[in-house]
Design an enzyme around this catalytic site. Structure first.
Site, PDB file in Angstrom:
ATOM      1  N   HIS A  40       0.846  -1.189   0.000  1.00  0.00           N
ATOM      2  CA  HIS A  40       0.000   0.000   0.000  1.00  0.00           C
ATOM      3  C   HIS A  40       0.885   1.245   0.000  1.00  0.00           C
ATOM      4  CE1 HIS A  40      -3.181   2.570   2.320  1.00  0.00           C
ATOM      5  NE2 HIS A  40      -3.173   2.844   1.033  1.00  0.00           N
ATOM      6  N   LEU A  60       5.418   3.032   3.191  1.00  0.00           N
ATOM      7  CA  LEU A  60       4.842   1.882   2.479  1.00  0.00           C
ATOM      8  C   LEU A  60       4.302   0.946   3.550  1.00  0.00           C
ATOM      9  CD1 LEU A  60       4.363   0.027   0.007  1.00  0.00           C
ATOM     10  CD2 LEU A  60       6.633  -0.923   0.415  1.00  0.00           C
ATOM     11  N   GLU A  61       3.019   0.589   3.397  1.00  0.00           N
ATOM     12  CA  GLU A  61       2.398  -0.355   4.336  1.00  0.00           C
ATOM     13  C   GLU A  61       2.329  -1.704   3.625  1.00  0.00           C
ATOM     14  OE1 GLU A  61      -1.716   0.636   5.128  1.00  0.00           O
ATOM     15  OE2 GLU A  61      -1.643  -0.183   7.153  1.00  0.00           O
ATOM     16  N   VAL A  62       3.089  -2.663   4.114  1.00  0.00           N
ATOM     17  CA  VAL A  62       3.045  -4.009   3.533  1.00  0.00           C
ATOM     18  C   VAL A  62       2.052  -4.821   4.348  1.00  0.00           C
ATOM     19  CG1 VAL A  62       4.350  -6.154   3.205  1.00  0.00           C
ATOM     20  CG2 VAL A  62       5.361  -3.965   2.534  1.00  0.00           C
ATOM     21  N   THR A  89      -3.623   1.895   8.230  1.00  0.00           N
ATOM     22  CA  THR A  89      -3.710   3.335   7.955  1.00  0.00           C
ATOM     23  C   THR A  89      -5.103   3.765   7.477  1.00  0.00           C
ATOM     24  OG1 THR A  89      -2.729   2.902   5.810  1.00  0.00           O
ATOM     25  CG2 THR A  89      -1.265   3.764   7.502  1.00  0.00           C
TER      26      THR A  89
END
Ligand code: NAI
Length: 741
Positions: free
Chosen positions: A465, A476-478, A514
């Site tokens: 994301h 960066l949201e993994v 998030t």
């Protein structure tokens, strides 16, 4: 000193972090702290340098000194921030600053001239050391940058930087550096007089040694002009002009920070004090204020964020032992829209070959044009050369067929936010890409497990994301599911880091972390709109709290269509707690899309520049019911105080964040704070939702949530984690000391 090389001419000695060598009368002092990739200013380096300077002062065979670094591309990276955690009082910090200042005074007053030979990053205490030298030469290498980044940690320079810098380069330039912490490249440093000379790295030491001898025999006298140019003379050279500079600087800081950050304002005062009271008194003042700043809550939160980011760099997001990440050399990006183009632009900058696919040529062309725009901006800012620009652009190849997918290491899907469309695309992709390639979705809401369900290789599937605009947003949201293979996770994490992102790894769920906490916050703003609060009053309250923009402006930026879809998915997943406001729903249904469609809560001109609130939007929000509308777009809040706006929005976010931690969506409070600050603009000086909750106190948070829960049933039921922790008088982080490892 031990004699090693050719007798008499060359002597070397090592004092921990420092090696010295007498080269024909010039003492070459090489800084090279053992066991560390960078040199940092700390007590041991200070002690070692002190001994060297004292020795050089006594040793009559030494005519000059050159200070250089033994690290490949670092001169000195700045102070060792670990030591700041040990400051318990303002006096501790003040004393540390005095120690550093004394050392540099010793250097400045040395019997023999000292030359700084700078190659690589010369930051903070490193630059302050260089400023105390009589002459500075730097290499013309791109890695050579000079800066005083202390304000970024809520501090001011504490080793003479606030005093020596304005005397060297003038007040305006000095304040520009001190108040922004920005990096100055070699050429600019030369132009502004920050360094005396710039040479190729290959001859840096040779020239530095030569200049040291010339300074020693007085054949070289450094040119000094602290007031660069005519405008500089007029402004910097007299007290009246300086008063203008200080006032403008102050106005600039207040405008940018809304007064939330004390350090830049304090720095201006210290510079001013020093220039009117002399160096000695200025240094004393610098230390006193450094001490003060080091104990401010703002500085402690910024230092926490620094350590949290550093510790995240070592965290692969999986249980140990972590597998080795796969090298990602070629990727496929599906969807050449806003996000797909953004991802491509950051990928090619890291040398990744990208296949960018969309459904028709026009869309592919538009995507590639957007990639070009991002690169062009870097070229115009001279951050890349024309050759690099061409090379990077050549790495992005457009496609409307699934060709060239056979050898990609990673496929990132960024098509419409629609499960059916995503399945359709990924089902084809998984047949074409290698068996061990990673399949990532950039969805902002759809649970990754639902995307994986439609596919065969579920262990390769995860979420990556990115945030918009991709080239600017640092997070960066993994997102991983229970089925995601560890090696896929570490590959995505490592690649995200290669793209320059701070990466958090979270577990799957609707909206992950998030989007979920953002939805809670935005919905609450929407509810207040329904209650009659003015759009700009909502925005102003949250900007005042420290967000870069308020929720209504954010909704216009993200796109009302996108926000509407996100809202619907969240409401479906979490029910009444996440129900969007009625007014927002009506505005979305009206077809307004926000800034991109030049029609949202605010007015926009043809270029997309934002104007005032669009008064006609209130008709939509209140379904034509004029009694509910606020009095004028700037009108006062109806029945709601500013603090209530803030409390309701922020507590909704904090409460949801605590649920994410409790449910295991988040692996730690640290990840939650980093995610909110770097992904959503949560005010950095407040540290993030968990740090904020600790600062307010969990008992107080619980009591406020209870009150709100009474007034707005369903929406503010305190998260059980908050209830338990408040009762047990716990905090998310320890009160003092090292918060994260
Ligand atoms: P967009 O509408 O700008 O781009 C989507 C692109 O996908 C369009 O160019 C469309 O032609 C293409 N597309 C549709 N079907 C396709 C197919 N079968 N094959 C190839 N391409 C196809 O949308 P945007 O904003 O780029 O969003 C993409 C994804 O990223 C969505 O899942 C969204 O939720 C997510 N996202 C969006 C953010 C934002 O701020 N816009 C932020 C983070 C994630």
């Amino acid at each position: 000193m031990t004699n090693t090389a050719s007798a008499g001419m060359r002597e070397t000695a090592a004092t921990g972090a420092v090696t010295t060598e007498n080269r024909g009368g010039v003492l070459i002092v090489t800084l090279d702290q053992p066991g560390d990739a960078v040199n940092k200013v700390d007590r041991s380096l200070g002690d070692a340098l002190e001994r060297v300077f004292q020795e050089a002062d006594r040793d009559r065979t030494v005519y000059a000194v050159v200070i250089a670094s033994g690290k490949p591309d670092i001169f000195i990276a700045g102070a060792d921030i670990e030591q700041f955690l040990d400051f318990r009082t303002e006096l501790d910090a003040e004393n540390a600053s005095r120690f550093g200042q004394r050392l540099l005074n010793l250097l400045e007053r040395s019997r023999v001239p000292v030359v700084a030979a700078i190659h690589g990053a010369c930051l903070g205490g490193g630059l302050e050391l260089a400023l105390a030298c009589q002459y500075r030469i730097c290499s013309d290498h791109p890695k050579t940058v000079l800066a005083l980044p202390e304000v970024q940690l809520g501090l001011i320079p504490g080793m003479g930087g606030t005093q020596r810098l304005p005397r060297l380069i003038g007040v305006r330039n000095a304040l520009d550096m001190i108040l922004t912490g920005k990096n100055i490249r070699a050429k600019k440093a030369l132009q502004m007089g920050l360094v005396d000379e710039m040479v190729h790295p290959a001859i840096l030491m040779e020239v530095a040694t030569q200049r040291a001898l010339e300074l020693a025999d007085r054949s070289l006298k450094p040119k000094r002009s602290a007031t660069q140019g005519l405008a500089g003379m007029a402004l910097d050279g007299n007290p009246l002009g300086r008063a203008v500079v200080y006032r403008k600087a102050r106005e600039g800081v207040v405008e940018k920070t809304h007064g939330h950050y004390p350090a830049p304002l304090a720095a201006i005062d210290v510079v001013k004090y020093g220039l009117s009271h002399g160096l000695e008194k200025g240094l004393q003042e610098e230390s006193r204020v450094f001490g003060q700043m080091a104990r401010t809550p703002e500085s402690q939160q910024l230092i926490f964020l620094f350590f949290a980011t550093t510790s995240l760099k070592k965290d692969m997001g999986v249980a140990e032992p972590a597998p080795i990440p796969k090298d990602v050399e070629k990727i496929a990006v599906l969807g050449a829209g806003f996000m797909g183009a953004g991802i491509t632009a950051v990928a090619v900058q890291q040398g990744t070959l990208v296949r960018l696919k969309d459904t028709d040529l026009a869309r592919v062309g538009k995507g590639l044009a957007a990639v070009r725009e991002v690169l062009k901006e870097r070229l115009e800012r001279k951050q890349i050369t024309r050759q690099q620009f061409d090379d990077m652009l050549a790495l992005a190849g457009g496609a409307i067929q699934y060709t060239g997918f056979g050898n990609v290491d990673l496929a990132i899907e960024a098509v419409f936010e629609d499960l059916g469309v995503k399945h359709g695309v990924l089902q084809v992709v998984e047949q074409l890409i290698p068996g061990d390639a990673v399949i990532a979705s950039n969805t902002s809401t759809i649970p990754i497990a639902r995307i994986a369900q439609g596919l065969q290789r579920r262990d390769r599937v995860l979420g990556m994301h990115f945030f918009s605009p991709v080239h600017k947003m640092p997070l960066l949201e993994v997102i991983v599911t229970p089925q995601t293979a560890k090696d896929a996770t570490v590959t995505a994490v490592a690649y995200g880091r290669k793209l320059g992102k701070t990466v958090i790894v979270v577990n799957d769920g609707p909206g992950f972390y998030t989007t979920r906490i953002l939805a809670a916050y935005m919905n609450e703003a929407g509810r207040m709109l329904d209650e009659g609060v003015a759009i700009d009053a909502l925005d102003a309250a949250l900007v005042d709290f420290g967000f870069p923009v308020g929720p209504m402006t954010l909704m216009d930026e993200v796109g009302l269509d996108v926000g509407g879809k996100v809202g619907a998915v969240m409401a479906e997943a979490f029910g009444a707690r996440m129900m969007p406001g009625e007014g927002v729903r009506r505005v979305v249904e009206s077809g307004r899309t926000g800034r991109k469609g030049r029609s949202g809560f605010y007015l926009y001109d043809d270029t997309g520049k934002k104007g005032g609130v669009d008064p006609t939007v209130y008709e939509l929000i209140h379904g034509g019911d004029r009694r509910a509308m606020p009095a004028g777009s700037l009108g006062p809040v109806i029945g709601i105080e500013k603090h209530e706006i803030v409390d309701r929005c922020v507590l909704a976010m904090v409460n949801e964040a605590a649920r994410c931690l409790d449910e295991g969506v988040l692996r730690s409070a640290r990840d939650g704070d980093i995610g909110a600050v770097f992904g959503l603009g949560f005010p950095p000086f407040r540290g993030g939702p968990f740090r904020y909750a600790d600062a307010v106190g969990l008992e107080e948070i619980l009591s406020q949530l209870d009150t709100l829960d009474g007034r707005f049933p369903e929406r503010f039921k305190p998260a059980s984690l908050i209830v338990e922790m408040a009762r047990a008088r716990q905090r998310f982080y320890p009160a003092e000391g090292r918060p994260v490892r």
